[in-house]
Every structure is written in C-alpha cells, then in structure tokens.
Design a protein around this motif. Sequence first.
Motif, PDB file in Angstrom:
ATOM      1  N   LEU A 163       0.354  -0.825  -0.324  1.00  0.00           N
ATOM      2  CA  LEU A 163      -0.038  -0.397  -0.179  1.00  0.00           C
ATOM      3  C   LEU A 163       0.669   1.467   0.304  1.00  0.00           C
ATOM      4  N   LEU A 164       2.190   1.015   0.844  1.00  0.00           N
ATOM      5  CA  LEU A 164       2.677   2.468   0.898  1.00  0.00           C
ATOM      6  C   LEU A 164       3.743   3.116  -0.179  1.00  0.00           C
ATOM      7  N   GLU A 165       3.980   1.485  -1.255  1.00  0.00           N
ATOM      8  CA  GLU A 165       4.525   2.034  -2.761  1.00  0.00           C
ATOM      9  C   GLU A 165       3.839   2.629  -3.579  1.00  0.00           C
ATOM     10  N   LYS A 166       2.197   2.861  -3.493  1.00  0.00           N
ATOM     11  CA  LYS A 166       2.028   3.451  -4.166  1.00  0.00           C
ATOM     12  C   LYS A 166       2.129   5.254  -4.152  1.00  0.00           C
ATOM     13  N   TYR A 167       2.400   5.807  -2.475  1.00  0.00           N
ATOM     14  CA  TYR A 167       2.866   6.994  -2.182  1.00  0.00           C
ATOM     15  C   TYR A 167       4.579   7.388  -2.729  1.00  0.00           C
ATOM     16  N   PRO A 168       4.400   8.619  -2.797  1.00  0.00           N
ATOM     17  CA  PRO A 168       6.073   9.106  -3.025  1.00  0.00           C
ATOM     18  C   PRO A 168       7.194   8.669  -1.957  1.00  0.00           C
ATOM     19  N   LYS A 169       8.374   8.209  -2.301  1.00  0.00           N
ATOM     20  CA  LYS A 169       9.139   7.785  -0.511  1.00  0.00           C
ATOM     21  C   LYS A 169       9.141   8.552  -0.115  1.00  0.00           C
ATOM     22  N   GLU A 170       9.200  10.086   0.209  1.00  0.00           N
ATOM     23  CA  GLU A 170       9.853  11.626   1.446  1.00  0.00           C
ATOM     24  C   GLU A 170       8.100  11.327   1.878  1.00  0.00           C
ATOM     25  N   GLN A 171       7.292  10.964   1.046  1.00  0.00           N
ATOM     26  CA  GLN A 171       5.039  10.789   1.938  1.00  0.00           C
ATOM     27  C   GLN A 171       5.641   9.619   3.473  1.00  0.00           C
ATOM     28  N   ARG A 172       6.237   8.502   2.091  1.00  0.00           N
ATOM     29  CA  ARG A 172       5.189   7.024   3.934  1.00  0.00           C
ATOM     30  C   ARG A 172       5.700   7.225   4.089  1.00  0.00           C
ATOM     31  N   ALA A 173       6.037   7.799   5.115  1.00  0.00           N
ATOM     32  CA  ALA A 173       5.939   8.033   6.998  1.00  0.00           C
ATOM     33  C   ALA A 173       4.964   8.203   6.952  1.00  0.00           C
ATOM     34  N   GLU A 174       5.000   9.318   6.849  1.00  0.00           N
ATOM     35  CA  GLU A 174       3.013   9.892   7.232  1.00  0.00           C
ATOM     36  C   GLU A 174       2.339   9.598   6.569  1.00  0.00           C
ATOM     37  N   MET A 175       2.847   8.940   5.895  1.00  0.00           N
ATOM     38  CA  MET A 175       0.543   7.890   5.213  1.00  0.00           C
ATOM     39  C   MET A 175       0.715   6.655   6.238  1.00  0.00           C
ATOM     40  N   HIS A 176      -0.961   6.846   6.478  1.00  0.00           N
ATOM     41  CA  HIS A 176      -0.987   5.667   7.030  1.00  0.00           C
ATOM     42  C   HIS A 176      -2.301   5.114   5.888  1.00  0.00           C
ATOM     43  N   PRO A 177      -2.187   4.475   5.411  1.00  0.00           N
ATOM     44  CA  PRO A 177      -3.170   4.125   5.071  1.00  0.00           C
ATOM     45  C   PRO A 177      -4.018   2.265   5.429  1.00  0.00           C
ATOM     46  N   THR A 178      -3.865   1.847   5.903  1.00  0.00           N
ATOM     47  CA  THR A 178      -4.248   1.087   7.598  1.00  0.00           C
ATOM     48  C   THR A 178      -3.443   0.830   8.476  1.00  0.00           C
ATOM     49  N   SER A 179      -3.982   0.374   9.790  1.00  0.00           N
ATOM     50  CA  SER A 179      -3.082   0.439  11.014  1.00  0.00           C
ATOM     51  C   SER A 179      -3.402  -1.349  11.439  1.00  0.00           C
ATOM     52  N   ILE A 180      -2.528  -1.429  12.913  1.00  0.00           N
ATOM     53  CA  ILE A 180      -2.920  -2.291  13.499  1.00  0.00           C
ATOM     54  C   ILE A 180      -3.680  -1.661  14.603  1.00  0.00           C
TER      55      ILE A 180
END
Length: 260
Positions: A163-180
């Motif tokens: 899921l995180l691969e769809k976002y730019p690398k610099e934004q992945r740390a802030e993106m949470h498409p899903t979580s536990i």
Amino acid sequence: MNQALVQSCLLAPQAGFSGRVAPPPRLQQSSASFAGSSNVFHTCSRLQGRPQRSRPLTIQNALSRAQKEQTVEKLERAFEKSAVVYGMRFKNLSVKQMTEFRQMLPSGAVTYVCKNTLLRVAAEKQGWQTIIPTTKGENAWVFVSEECIAESVKSYHEFERRLLEKYPKEQRAEMHPTSITGASMENQLMDLAAFKRLEKMPTKIELIATIARLLNQVPRKIAVSIKQVPAKVAFGVKALADGDDNKDAIVSDVFPKPAA
C-alpha cells in the motif's frame, strides 16, 4: 311566476335524479370506506396517498436479530480456534484491496468485518476480554490459528508495504493507509512491537522438529557418558586386584589421595 318555476324545478324529480343532492366524489369514497370496509385506516391511507404500514416490518426485525445471533456464533467459533486475534483499520481501503489482503493470508487465518458490538459479545463469551477496549471505529478482524501465526503477521506487513509503494518515498513515513488497532495472543494484549516480533515465532511443526532433535541428542550424550563409566570401573577393579597381593594394604593405599 319565475320564483314558482324555480322551486318546482328544484323539488320535482327528473330522470336519473333521486331528489337528493349527490355528495362530492371524495366524500362518496370515504362513506363507502366506513360503510363497507373492515379496515378503515388502510382505506383512508390509500385515499391520502400514504404507504400502508403493514406487518412485514416486524418480520424484518426478527430476521435481523437472527442474523446477529448467527454472526456472534460464527465469531465465537473463530475465537475458540484462534491463538492470535488482531484488528486492522480498513476505512481507506477499497473492496479490491481488502480482497487482495484476504488472499495473502494463509489458510489458517480468516478475516471478518462486523459490528464492534457483536465482536464484544463474542469476545466476552470466549474469554478474550483484553481485545474489547480496541473495538472502536471501522475494523477488519483477523483470527489466526497457532499453525500460521508468523506467516499471518508477515502477510499483514507485506500488504502494508504494498500500500505504501503507491506513495512517493518522501511521503511514506507520514502515510497510514491501514494500521493495527489492537492485537491479543491467548487473551494477552500486545503492543505493536510485540506484534511485529510474531514474525519470527516458529510454527508448531518447527517447534516439534526442534524438540525431537534435542531429544535425539540426549540419548547419544547419555550413551557416551555410560560408555566411559565401565572403563573407569574396570581400571579400578584391576588396580584393586593387583594390590591384593599385599594383604596388609588397604584401598587408600591402592588409590592414594592427590597431594594437597
């Protein structure tokens, strides 16, 4: 003259006229309803253009209750067969993505999307109370058997990575498409770090193989030790026999104590 003519016309019956003034059509329908209908309220409702309120509503409520009970029973069976249960947020996921996640899970893991209230009831009945505080928001619940704990946790983290691969690398740390949202193992609540460590947990088959290997090593070590004991005993017996020529000698003379 004209007044008498008018009165005679009003009072004299004519062809097709009964001598009474006919009520308006709407009043005729209402009169017929009260006179001939056994259900006045339904007839009036039809006249007013409103839908009828009929009994199927009660049947629908009964079916809904039955469906809830079936869902709780299904969740109870899932709790009973599981060693680990965890919830994941699916609010931002599409149906296609959820289907992909289900397909990634091993055969010993199942996913249910249900109301939190129903999950709480099933968890309470099966002794999984620690998971109840995490039943908030929209969750998909994964029930994992003991044979595939590590594989199931790996599948989740792999799904999250995709899921995180769809976002730019610099934004992945802030993106949470899903979580536990919560995880429990044998009714013991776990934090995210403990949940992550489950990836390295050996399977039941791996544990059995490890124990069997250790058990095979123990008899061999015991046999080596036992094999060495008779050699030492034989040496001692021989030494005593050799010292038997001197009748005045004692055991301490044959096996003198080492010098201090």
